[in-house]
Enzyme design. Structure first.
Site, PDB file in Angstrom:
ATOM      1  N   SER A 127       0.949  -1.154  -0.179  1.00  0.00           N
ATOM      2  CA  SER A 127      -0.107  -0.047  -0.004  1.00  0.00           C
ATOM      3  C   SER A 127       0.864   1.043  -0.041  1.00  0.00           C
ATOM      4  O   SER A 127       1.910   1.140   0.496  1.00  0.00           O
ATOM      5  CB  SER A 127      -0.778   0.105   1.342  1.00  0.00           C
ATOM      6  OG  SER A 127      -1.367   1.278   1.558  1.00  0.00           O
ATOM      7  N   TYR A 152      -2.124  -0.469   9.962  1.00  0.00           N
ATOM      8  CA  TYR A 152      -2.476  -0.983   8.837  1.00  0.00           C
ATOM      9  C   TYR A 152      -1.015  -0.877   7.892  1.00  0.00           C
ATOM     10  O   TYR A 152      -0.715  -1.879   7.403  1.00  0.00           O
ATOM     11  CB  TYR A 152      -3.754  -0.194   8.028  1.00  0.00           C
ATOM     12  CG  TYR A 152      -3.572  -0.568   6.665  1.00  0.00           C
ATOM     13  CD1 TYR A 152      -3.939  -1.931   6.000  1.00  0.00           C
ATOM     14  CD2 TYR A 152      -3.512   0.193   5.666  1.00  0.00           C
ATOM     15  CE1 TYR A 152      -4.357  -2.362   4.772  1.00  0.00           C
ATOM     16  CE2 TYR A 152      -3.383   0.195   4.445  1.00  0.00           C
ATOM     17  CZ  TYR A 152      -3.964  -1.085   3.812  1.00  0.00           C
ATOM     18  OH  TYR A 152      -3.994  -1.176   2.736  1.00  0.00           O
TER      19      TYR A 152
HETATM   20  N1  LIG Z   1      -8.612  -0.206  -2.830  1.00  0.00           N
HETATM   21  C1  LIG Z   1      -7.383   0.378  -2.262  1.00  0.00           C
HETATM   22  O1  LIG Z   1      -7.367   1.860  -2.540  1.00  0.00           O
HETATM   23  C2  LIG Z   1      -6.002  -0.068  -1.889  1.00  0.00           C
HETATM   24  C3  LIG Z   1      -5.060   0.665  -1.641  1.00  0.00           C
HETATM   25  C4  LIG Z   1      -3.976   0.192  -1.037  1.00  0.00           C
HETATM   26  C5  LIG Z   1      -3.948  -1.159  -0.685  1.00  0.00           C
HETATM   27  N2  LIG Z   1      -4.846  -1.984  -1.051  1.00  0.00           N
HETATM   28  C6  LIG Z   1      -4.963  -3.490  -0.680  1.00  0.00           C
HETATM   29  O2  LIG Z   1      -5.230  -3.949  -1.794  1.00  0.00           O
HETATM   30  C7  LIG Z   1      -6.098  -5.290  -1.413  1.00  0.00           C
HETATM   31  C8  LIG Z   1      -7.309  -5.388  -1.881  1.00  0.00           C
HETATM   32  O3  LIG Z   1      -8.138  -4.225  -1.405  1.00  0.00           O
HETATM   33  P1  LIG Z   1      -9.438  -4.014  -1.774  1.00  0.00           P
HETATM   34  O4  LIG Z   1      -9.678  -2.627  -1.873  1.00  0.00           O
HETATM   35  O5  LIG Z   1     -10.061  -4.757  -2.911  1.00  0.00           O
HETATM   36  O6  LIG Z   1     -10.293  -4.385  -0.334  1.00  0.00           O
HETATM   37  P2  LIG Z   1     -11.306  -5.358  -0.112  1.00  0.00           P
HETATM   38  O7  LIG Z   1     -11.792  -5.223   1.417  1.00  0.00           O
HETATM   39  O8  LIG Z   1     -12.415  -5.048  -0.923  1.00  0.00           O
HETATM   40  O9  LIG Z   1     -10.890  -6.838  -0.456  1.00  0.00           O
HETATM   41  C9  LIG Z   1     -10.424  -7.512   0.605  1.00  0.00           C
HETATM   42  C10 LIG Z   1     -10.930  -8.902   0.494  1.00  0.00           C
HETATM   43  O10 LIG Z   1     -10.272  -9.811   1.351  1.00  0.00           O
HETATM   44  C11 LIG Z   1     -11.295 -10.348   2.291  1.00  0.00           C
HETATM   45  N3  LIG Z   1     -10.481 -10.705   3.729  1.00  0.00           N
HETATM   46  C12 LIG Z   1     -10.128  -9.906   4.742  1.00  0.00           C
HETATM   47  N4  LIG Z   1      -9.194 -10.773   5.458  1.00  0.00           N
HETATM   48  C13 LIG Z   1      -9.694 -11.970   5.086  1.00  0.00           C
HETATM   49  C14 LIG Z   1      -9.274 -13.038   5.810  1.00  0.00           C
HETATM   50  N5  LIG Z   1      -8.614 -13.278   6.909  1.00  0.00           N
HETATM   51  N6  LIG Z   1      -9.211 -14.478   5.105  1.00  0.00           N
HETATM   52  C15 LIG Z   1      -9.837 -14.382   3.857  1.00  0.00           C
HETATM   53  N7  LIG Z   1     -10.386 -13.297   3.221  1.00  0.00           N
HETATM   54  C16 LIG Z   1     -10.178 -12.120   3.794  1.00  0.00           C
HETATM   55  C17 LIG Z   1     -12.296  -9.533   2.510  1.00  0.00           C
HETATM   56  O11 LIG Z   1     -13.588 -10.142   2.853  1.00  0.00           O
HETATM   57  C18 LIG Z   1     -12.487  -8.524   1.316  1.00  0.00           C
HETATM   58  O12 LIG Z   1     -13.391  -9.313   0.398  1.00  0.00           O
HETATM   59  C19 LIG Z   1      -5.730  -5.289   0.101  1.00  0.00           C
HETATM   60  O13 LIG Z   1      -4.668  -5.959   0.471  1.00  0.00           O
HETATM   61  C20 LIG Z   1      -5.671  -3.880   0.366  1.00  0.00           C
HETATM   62  O14 LIG Z   1      -4.909  -3.561   1.628  1.00  0.00           O
HETATM   63  C21 LIG Z   1      -6.122  -1.702  -1.545  1.00  0.00           C
END
Ligand SMILES: NC(=O)c1ccc[n+]([C@@H]2O[C@H](COP(=O)([O-])OP(=O)(O)OC[C@H]3O[C@@H](n4cnc5c(N)ncnc54)[C@H](O)[C@@H]3O)[C@@H](O)[C@H]2O)c1
Length: 335
Positions: A127, A152
């Site tokens: 991130s 985080y």
């Molecule tokens: N969306 C953004 O702007 C952004 C920015 C930086 C980093 N990220 C990273 O990208 C990745 C995806 O992000 P996103 O926006 O799709 O988030 P999101 O929350 O929509 O997707 C993450 C998914 O992981 C699942 N999850 C969480 N903990 C879990 C566990 N213990 N076991 C199984 N499943 C689990 C959740 O149910 C969710 O559906 C994440 O790692 C997030 O930290 C996202």
């Protein structure tokens, strides 16, 4: 290819899975469907994927070590894209334990699964928040990232280091991607585009932190997916020029790489709100508030390394991206 996508019911995991299926890959998606935000949205995303041939879903918690080991034993995965995590900066202030479970133990379980089954390549989500107290703009992969401002961010930084140790010890090829504020259709309800769209359409005041002076490198989901796929297809090799005397933070002698992935075009929050107002056809009532603990004032990705190595080139400008988001938002929440 047979690809494991973790967090497949999530925002990015859903779009990525759809893209991989479209090009003919076989996708096994896992997710624990937790209720951090509306489970109905996660199920609706999954319903779309499940109607596509080549997709199989398994409900599973990545913090469950035995279940993850069994998954890898039977999976026969060639490559893994690990996106499941407890996301959100502010939530980590009240719920630190869930970050330990999903982002640290869950990540370790992934590394072990990949090692045991000699997976060809692990691509995982880091991130932009790892840049923390760094104020050098734009953020470069060789900047110092040792001062995270939230738990985080600390877990994401820890993932990068954990991946390096496995890459060094077991020659596991790993690519870490530092995502910069991703937005678009099927987006996350806890992030500003959706929070703002809700407040605007419902006529509620919207909380604008840092008086709207924040700048965010908003990145459209299709550009993110394109970059992830480019990385997935490119298995990193060790950098023969890497030197322990002048260590490059983004590469290694081991097959391990870090990249920023963003639009590289920061946008001020107030302009972003104006675009949303015009796309939704309604004025916002803005409640201007100070900076929140754990937030950073500006994010701006230097993506030159990703461009150089993979040909990545973000395409979607904020004006177009917000239009597309607003169109989806109106359709989805009307139905
Ligand atoms: N969306 C953004 O702007 C952004 C920015 C930086 C980093 N990220 C990273 O990208 C990745 C995806 O992000 P996103 O926006 O799709 O988030 P999101 O929350 O929509 O997707 C993450 C998914 O992981 C699942 N999850 C969480 N903990 C879990 C566990 N213990 N076991 C199984 N499943 C689990 C959740 O149910 C969710 O559906 C994440 O790692 C997030 O930290 C996202």
């Amino acid at each position: 290819m047979r690809v494991l996508v973790t967090g497949a019911a999530g925002f990015i995991g859903f779009h990525l899975s759809a893209k991989l299926l479209e090009r003919g890959d076989e996708v096994v998606g896992i997710d624990n469907l937790n209720d951090y935000y509306a489970v109905s949205l996660k199920r609706d995303r999954l319903a779309q994927l499940e109607s596509t041939p080549g997709f199989r879903f398994i409900e599973l918690d990545i913090a469950d070590t035995a279940a993850v080991a069994a998954l890898f034993n039977q999976g026969g995965f060639e490559r893994v894209v690990h996106l499941a995590a407890q996301a959100g900066v502010r939530y980590s202030i009240d719920n630190p334990q869930s970050y330990g479970q999903s982002n640290l133990i869950g990540f370790l379980n992934m590394l072990e699964g990949c090692r045991q089954q000699a997976v060809e390549h692990l691509v995982y989500a880091s991130s932009s928040s790892v840049y923390g107290a760094n104020e050098q703009i734009p953020f470069r992969v060789d900047d110092n990232v040792d001062h995270p401002l939230s738990l985080y961010a600390a877990t994401k930084r820890a993932n990068e280091a954990m991946a390096h140790s496995y890459s060094h010890l077991y020659q596991l090829p790993c690519t870490g991607l530092r995502f910069f504020t991703v937005y678009g259709p099927w987006g996350r309800p806890d992030m500003s585009p959706m929070l703002f769209a809700d407040a605007i359409t419902q006529g509620r005041p919207l909380k604008v932190f840092n008086y709207g002076r924040h700048k965010r490198d908003f990145t459209y989901i299709d550009d993110i997916v394109d970059g992830v796929v480019r990385c997935l297809d490119r298995i990193p090799k060790g950098n023969a020029q890497w030197s322990g005397l002048q260590p490059d933070p983004a590469t290694s002698k081991a097959p391990w790489r870090l990249y920023n992935i963003g639009a590289s075009r920061p946008v001020e929050l107030l302009y972003y709100i104006e675009l949303l107002e015009s796309a939704l056809g309604k004025k916002a009532q803005k409640e201007l508030l100070p900076l929140q603990p754990g937030d950073v004032e500006q994010t701006y990705a230097d993506v030159s390394a990703l461009m150089r190595d993979t040909g990545y080139q973000p395409q979607v400008k904020i004006e177009e991206g917000i239009e597309r988001f607003a169109r989806w938002y109106r359709d989805y929440y009307r139905g």
